[in-house]
Design a protein around this motif. Structure first.
Motif, short mmCIF file in Angstrom:
data_model
loop_
_atom_site.label_atom_id
_atom_site.label_comp_id
_atom_site.label_asym_id
_atom_site.label_seq_id
_atom_site.Cartn_x
_atom_site.Cartn_y
_atom_site.Cartn_z
N VAL A 104 24.97 25.10 63.41
CA VAL A 104 24.60 23.74 63.02
C VAL A 104 23.49 23.87 61.98
N VAL A 105 23.65 23.21 60.83
CA VAL A 105 22.77 23.44 59.69
C VAL A 105 22.19 22.11 59.18
N ALA A 106 20.91 22.17 58.76
CA ALA A 106 20.25 21.03 58.11
C ALA A 106 19.25 21.57 57.09
N TYR A 160 26.88 31.48 57.17
CA TYR A 160 25.68 31.23 56.36
C TYR A 160 26.07 30.97 54.91
N LYS A 161 27.01 31.76 54.43
CA LYS A 161 27.44 31.62 53.04
C LYS A 161 28.09 30.26 52.81
N ASP A 162 28.96 29.84 53.77
CA ASP A 162 29.61 28.54 53.65
C ASP A 162 28.59 27.40 53.71
N ALA A 163 27.58 27.58 54.58
CA ALA A 163 26.54 26.54 54.69
C ALA A 163 25.75 26.43 53.40
N SER A 164 25.43 27.57 52.78
CA SER A 164 24.70 27.57 51.52
C SER A 164 25.49 26.86 50.43
N SER A 165 26.81 27.09 50.41
CA SER A 165 27.65 26.43 49.41
C SER A 165 27.74 24.94 49.69
N LEU A 166 27.79 24.57 50.98
CA LEU A 166 27.92 23.17 51.36
C LEU A 166 26.71 22.35 50.91
N PHE A 167 25.50 22.94 51.12
CA PHE A 167 24.27 22.23 50.76
C PHE A 167 23.81 22.57 49.36
N GLN A 168 24.50 23.50 48.70
CA GLN A 168 24.17 23.92 47.34
C GLN A 168 22.71 24.32 47.22
N CYS A 169 22.33 25.22 48.15
CA CYS A 169 20.96 25.74 48.13
C CYS A 169 20.96 27.13 48.74
N SER A 170 19.80 27.76 48.71
CA SER A 170 19.66 29.09 49.30
C SER A 170 19.63 28.97 50.83
N VAL A 171 20.04 30.04 51.47
CA VAL A 171 20.03 30.06 52.93
C VAL A 171 18.62 29.89 53.47
N THR A 172 17.62 30.35 52.71
CA THR A 172 16.23 30.26 53.17
C THR A 172 15.74 28.82 53.23
N GLU A 173 16.45 27.91 52.58
CA GLU A 173 16.07 26.50 52.57
C GLU A 173 16.74 25.72 53.70
N LEU A 174 17.50 26.43 54.53
CA LEU A 174 18.26 25.77 55.60
C LEU A 174 17.65 26.04 56.96
#
Length: 302
Positions: A51-53, A14-28
């Motif tokens: 898998v994240v979007a 989750y942390k890596d995904a947040s950094s990848l999209f440069q947003c909060s996890v709640t926005e994913l």
């Protein structure tokens, strides 16, 4: 934009995904396609895969229907194989029982009663190296202290032992109990099934001998001579034939050592050797493995 993220734990993913999209996890919008697993003893360890979007991509097909271009189709998670199927089995080889002992001459001596050490192994001046720890104490005949008159206990022993064997399924005659000598009772089993009490390689004979001896010796302080269908007689004849070679060694070298003997055989051999060589030191010895043999030597040897 849809991304696949793999990490050691879900939290890290989750942390890596947040950094990848440069947003909060709640926005994913996140779908877990593989949960992490520690496996067993370091085997079958799995990382977390998600898998994240971005949730704002409303027109984007659902995450569940998207397959990463560079990744194969993700199959449903399969439980880790059971431990007994995945952990290499270690085969523990137990020591083989010593069943290769030979029968002396053409007698019925059980193979387990005597070692397979060849007579040629005895070397002048050395003898067989059995690495004995001590001389056995039980080989000396117990002296009669007069506390028990052996003739007075014959009837009692006869009644008790017959009461016991009346309960067995063997077809045997009445067990005969008589005085063999001042310190020994003779117990004889005869009858149609008497030979069955001997057992394969004499294992039942040995068990009965130990059982009856312990009873007689602890309660009456007497010795036992157990005869079952002439089994003991045959063993005595076998030992006598075997000791012929031992006598030759004694006459040649002044000393000798028997093979490993088991059960009643060691006592038979001890008695015969002491009668033949009263002037020599004749004693039972035990190896570190508990095996029995007899040494014959002079009391004062250099």
């Amino acid at each position: 934009m849809i991304k696949k993220v793999e990490a050691r734990t879900l939290e890290e993913a989750y942390k890596d995904a947040s950094s990848l999209f440069q947003c909060s996890v709640t926005e994913l919008s996140v779908e877990v396609i593989q949960y992490p697993s520690n496996g067993f003893l370091g085997l079958f360890k799995k990382n977390a895969i998600i898998v994240v979007a971005l949730k704002t991509q409303a027109s984007t097909p659902s995450v569940a229907s998207v397959k990463p271009v560079s990744e194969p189709t993700v199959e449903p998670e399969v439980a880790a194989p059971s431990v007994e199927k995945t952990v290499p089995k270690v085969e523990i080889k137990e020591p083989k029982p010593e069943t290769s002992h030979r029968i002396l001459n053409d007698t019925i001596m059980p193979e387990s009663f005597v070692s397979d050490q060849d007579d040629d192994d005895y070397e002048v001046g050395h003898g067989l190296e059995f690495t004995a720890d001590y001389d056995d104490e039980y080989d000396e005949s117990q002296e009669d202290d007069g506390s028990v008159n052996i003739y007075d206990i014959v009837q009692e022993v006869s009644e008790e032992i017959n009461k016991l064997f009346d309960l067995t399924c063997f077809s045997i005659e009445k067990v005969d109990v008589s005085v063999y000598d001042a310190e020994t009772l003779l117990v004889e089993f005869k009858g149609e099934d008497a030979a069955l009490l001997i057992g394969k390689e004499g294992y039942r004979y040995k068990a009965l001998s130990y059982m009856i001896f312990n009873w007689l010796n602890s309660k009456y302080q007497v010795q036992l001579r157990l005869e079952i269908a002439e089994f003991l007689k045959n063993q005595e004849e076998s030992v006598s034939r075997y000791l012929t070679n031992v006598y030759e060694n004694i006459e040649r070298d002044g000393r000798a050592q028997t093979k490993i003997l088991d059960g009643v055989l060691v006592q038979i051999a001890l008695k015969e050797l002491r009668e033949k060589y009263p002037e020599k030191y004749v004693v039972i010895r035990s190896t570190r493995d508990g095996l029995k043999y007899i040494i014959i030597n002079d009391y004062h040897s250099n």
